[in-house]
Enzyme design. Sequence first.
Site, PDB file in Angstrom:
ATOM      1  N   ASP A  99       0.876  -1.156  -0.037  1.00  0.00           N
ATOM      2  CA  ASP A  99       0.038   0.055  -0.049  1.00  0.00           C
ATOM      3  C   ASP A  99       0.753   1.115  -0.082  1.00  0.00           C
ATOM      4  O   ASP A  99       1.817   1.205   0.606  1.00  0.00           O
ATOM      5  CB  ASP A  99      -1.012   0.070   1.279  1.00  0.00           C
ATOM      6  CG  ASP A  99      -2.204   0.512   0.997  1.00  0.00           C
ATOM      7  OD1 ASP A  99      -2.454   1.593   0.624  1.00  0.00           O
ATOM      8  OD2 ASP A  99      -3.239  -0.297   1.364  1.00  0.00           O
ATOM      9  N   ASP A 201      -2.894   4.801  -2.247  1.00  0.00           N
ATOM     10  CA  ASP A 201      -4.208   5.306  -1.240  1.00  0.00           C
ATOM     11  C   ASP A 201      -4.811   6.479  -1.811  1.00  0.00           C
ATOM     12  O   ASP A 201      -4.131   7.364  -2.296  1.00  0.00           O
ATOM     13  CB  ASP A 201      -3.641   5.367  -0.019  1.00  0.00           C
ATOM     14  CG  ASP A 201      -4.602   5.881   1.126  1.00  0.00           C
ATOM     15  OD1 ASP A 201      -5.616   4.837   1.352  1.00  0.00           O
ATOM     16  OD2 ASP A 201      -4.762   6.966   1.666  1.00  0.00           O
ATOM     17  N   GLU A 264      -6.619   3.562  -5.634  1.00  0.00           N
ATOM     18  CA  GLU A 264      -7.736   3.549  -4.811  1.00  0.00           C
ATOM     19  C   GLU A 264      -8.896   4.717  -5.487  1.00  0.00           C
ATOM     20  O   GLU A 264      -8.307   5.938  -5.327  1.00  0.00           O
ATOM     21  CB  GLU A 264      -7.554   3.695  -3.649  1.00  0.00           C
ATOM     22  CG  GLU A 264      -8.937   3.329  -2.798  1.00  0.00           C
ATOM     23  CD  GLU A 264      -8.881   3.922  -1.257  1.00  0.00           C
ATOM     24  OE1 GLU A 264      -9.734   3.701  -0.442  1.00  0.00           O
ATOM     25  OE2 GLU A 264      -8.016   4.863  -1.092  1.00  0.00           O
ATOM     26  N   HIS A 325     -10.963  -3.225   3.812  1.00  0.00           N
ATOM     27  CA  HIS A 325     -10.727  -2.818   5.026  1.00  0.00           C
ATOM     28  C   HIS A 325     -11.865  -1.329   5.391  1.00  0.00           C
ATOM     29  O   HIS A 325     -12.128  -0.953   6.472  1.00  0.00           O
ATOM     30  CB  HIS A 325      -9.459  -2.521   5.411  1.00  0.00           C
ATOM     31  CG  HIS A 325      -8.869  -1.456   4.808  1.00  0.00           C
ATOM     32  ND1 HIS A 325      -8.547  -1.489   3.403  1.00  0.00           N
ATOM     33  CD2 HIS A 325      -8.600  -0.117   5.132  1.00  0.00           C
ATOM     34  CE1 HIS A 325      -8.134  -0.452   2.969  1.00  0.00           C
ATOM     35  NE2 HIS A 325      -8.045   0.612   4.015  1.00  0.00           N
ATOM     36  N   ASP A 326     -12.556  -0.935   4.375  1.00  0.00           N
ATOM     37  CA  ASP A 326     -13.159   0.351   4.427  1.00  0.00           C
ATOM     38  C   ASP A 326     -14.806   0.089   4.361  1.00  0.00           C
ATOM     39  O   ASP A 326     -15.490   1.078   4.473  1.00  0.00           O
ATOM     40  CB  ASP A 326     -12.783   1.521   3.678  1.00  0.00           C
ATOM     41  CG  ASP A 326     -11.335   1.959   3.688  1.00  0.00           C
ATOM     42  OD1 ASP A 326     -10.844   1.884   4.785  1.00  0.00           O
ATOM     43  OD2 ASP A 326     -10.518   2.110   2.755  1.00  0.00           O
TER      44      ASP A 326
HETATM   45  C1  NOJ Z   1      -8.282   5.060   2.172  1.00  0.00           C
HETATM   46  C2  NOJ Z   1      -7.921   3.857   3.242  1.00  0.00           C
HETATM   47  O1  NOJ Z   1      -8.209   2.644   2.506  1.00  0.00           O
HETATM   48  C3  NOJ Z   1      -8.571   4.157   4.422  1.00  0.00           C
HETATM   49  O2  NOJ Z   1      -8.537   3.084   5.151  1.00  0.00           O
HETATM   50  C4  NOJ Z   1      -7.714   5.313   5.049  1.00  0.00           C
HETATM   51  O3  NOJ Z   1      -8.408   5.727   6.292  1.00  0.00           O
HETATM   52  C5  NOJ Z   1      -7.862   6.631   4.362  1.00  0.00           C
HETATM   53  N1  NOJ Z   1      -7.597   5.927   2.662  1.00  0.00           N
HETATM   54  C6  NOJ Z   1      -6.912   7.573   4.439  1.00  0.00           C
HETATM   55  O4  NOJ Z   1      -5.690   7.023   4.365  1.00  0.00           O
END
Ligand code: NOJ
Length: 530
Positions: A99, A201, A264, A325-326
Amino acid sequence: MPETTWWKRGIVYQIYPRSFQDSNGDGIGDLNGIRQRLDYLAWLGVHAIWISPIYTSPMADFGYDVADYCGIDPLFGTLEHFERLVAEAHARGLKVILDFVPNHTSDQHPWFKESRSSRTNPKRDWYIWRDAKPDGSPPNNWISNFGGPAWAWDEATGQYYYHAFLKEQPDLNWRNAEVRKAMYDALRFWLDRGVDGFRVDVIWHLIKDAEFRDNPPNPAFQANQAEINRFIQVYSADQPEVHEVVSEMRRVLEEYRERVLIGEIYLPLERLVTYYGKDLSGAHLPFNFQLIQTAWNARTIAALINEYEAALPEGGWPNWVLGNHDQPRIGARIGPQQARVAAMLLLTLRGTPTMYYGDEIGIGKVEIPPEAAQDPWERNEPGLGLGRDPERTPMHWDGSAQGGFTSGEPWLPLDPQFRSSHVEGLRNDLDSILTLYRRLIELRRQHLALSVGGYTQVTAEGDVLAYERQHGPERFLVALNLGHEPHTLPLPYGTRGRVMLSTLSGRSEESVGPQVVLQADEGLIIALEV
Ligand code: NOJ
């Protein structure tokens, strides 16, 4: 890039390192833990692992707040542990994707400490500093993605700094050439150590409007939504100049062989596909989160597959994601039966699938009691159901205490079902979701039709979504029943076929045609006679 490129044929498996395997009893997963589980991943059959951030970090956002881009946080191990992990992964034919978190650093990063030390510090411009409005309020109306204003006041130097996420995550100024150079060198640091690519990210956030204009209000905003939705993010992200940065990153990766750049990006389709870049000079795989965001309904999913396929630029390679994970876990969203159908969908669509650890053992909805909440977003905006802890709970390896994840106290509670649903038990159960995942992966590996082959929609009526995948002489029908009633489906052109795999038990090798009965909640892969 030919169809044989690993990231086109392969399956990516996301590991949230805090929750995969703890090797030292501190309740938090680590690199040695991941290394101990490489045989499992090789057995499962995935081609690549993407590991969420493992860099030095105060962990305000669990590693998405980086304090040293070239260091490993002691919680996860050491650089030596990392090198050993890469070597042992490569020895098993597994690629390793890291990442990369370029939009912001930790406020503890030495660059930010310098930047905030004075207005004349050479690193002042590495971050985004602006004067207050005459009344002392922030420079514009931008909101943090985790709620509250996106500007934090710095008393010592009398200016605001911008943070799209936590105030402990100040945004870097990607219009500054020195920032770019430093970050590209960080990429090279890992590429030199054999890393096979990066998931970048919030790549669409990197460049902000040069004039820092106010975002327009969102007329559809509702009080039960995250505060970020109060405004439409017209000026705070997805600016035209970001594509130059993405293609620069891509060029860094091209200094090496066969590395992958994944971005992402949460944007509508027509904006998402621009991240392939002009003449495909951008991200190889701009993450496609459409399945996560779409109602679980045959017609809607069929429409989105068609729209996505049509929106792809010439030569742009598709990809699909079911969870991360989000986002709430797929099992939590659609239940255990449909989670099996979803697995078949993910692993039979055209393009690179990304799996999320734990989905293959059917982790579903896990309730996290408020006092156990860890996610800073949940803490900032409590009670709206925004917290991401439920999808970050530890992996279940066996039926022992804490599921074999740790010998200590896990940082998040395990799914209470862990004692009956764990890798050791499920891998020997022919009807388990884990066996289903493994067989899907195996089939996908054996038949190019299922990975790189053509996609043709057959039907999307009622609860049934059916499509054909073909490559050379091979033709497969994938028929998915997204509902809870049986359905009869005619095979295309009245052909016959052989069931290769069902999401339910006991149907493989069955010969079918000219029609097939799909049981409630059943997905089938049928090899069609040609
Ligand atoms: C996206 C990430 O997947 C997430 O987990 C994170 O909190 C935010 N970006 C900030 O980096």
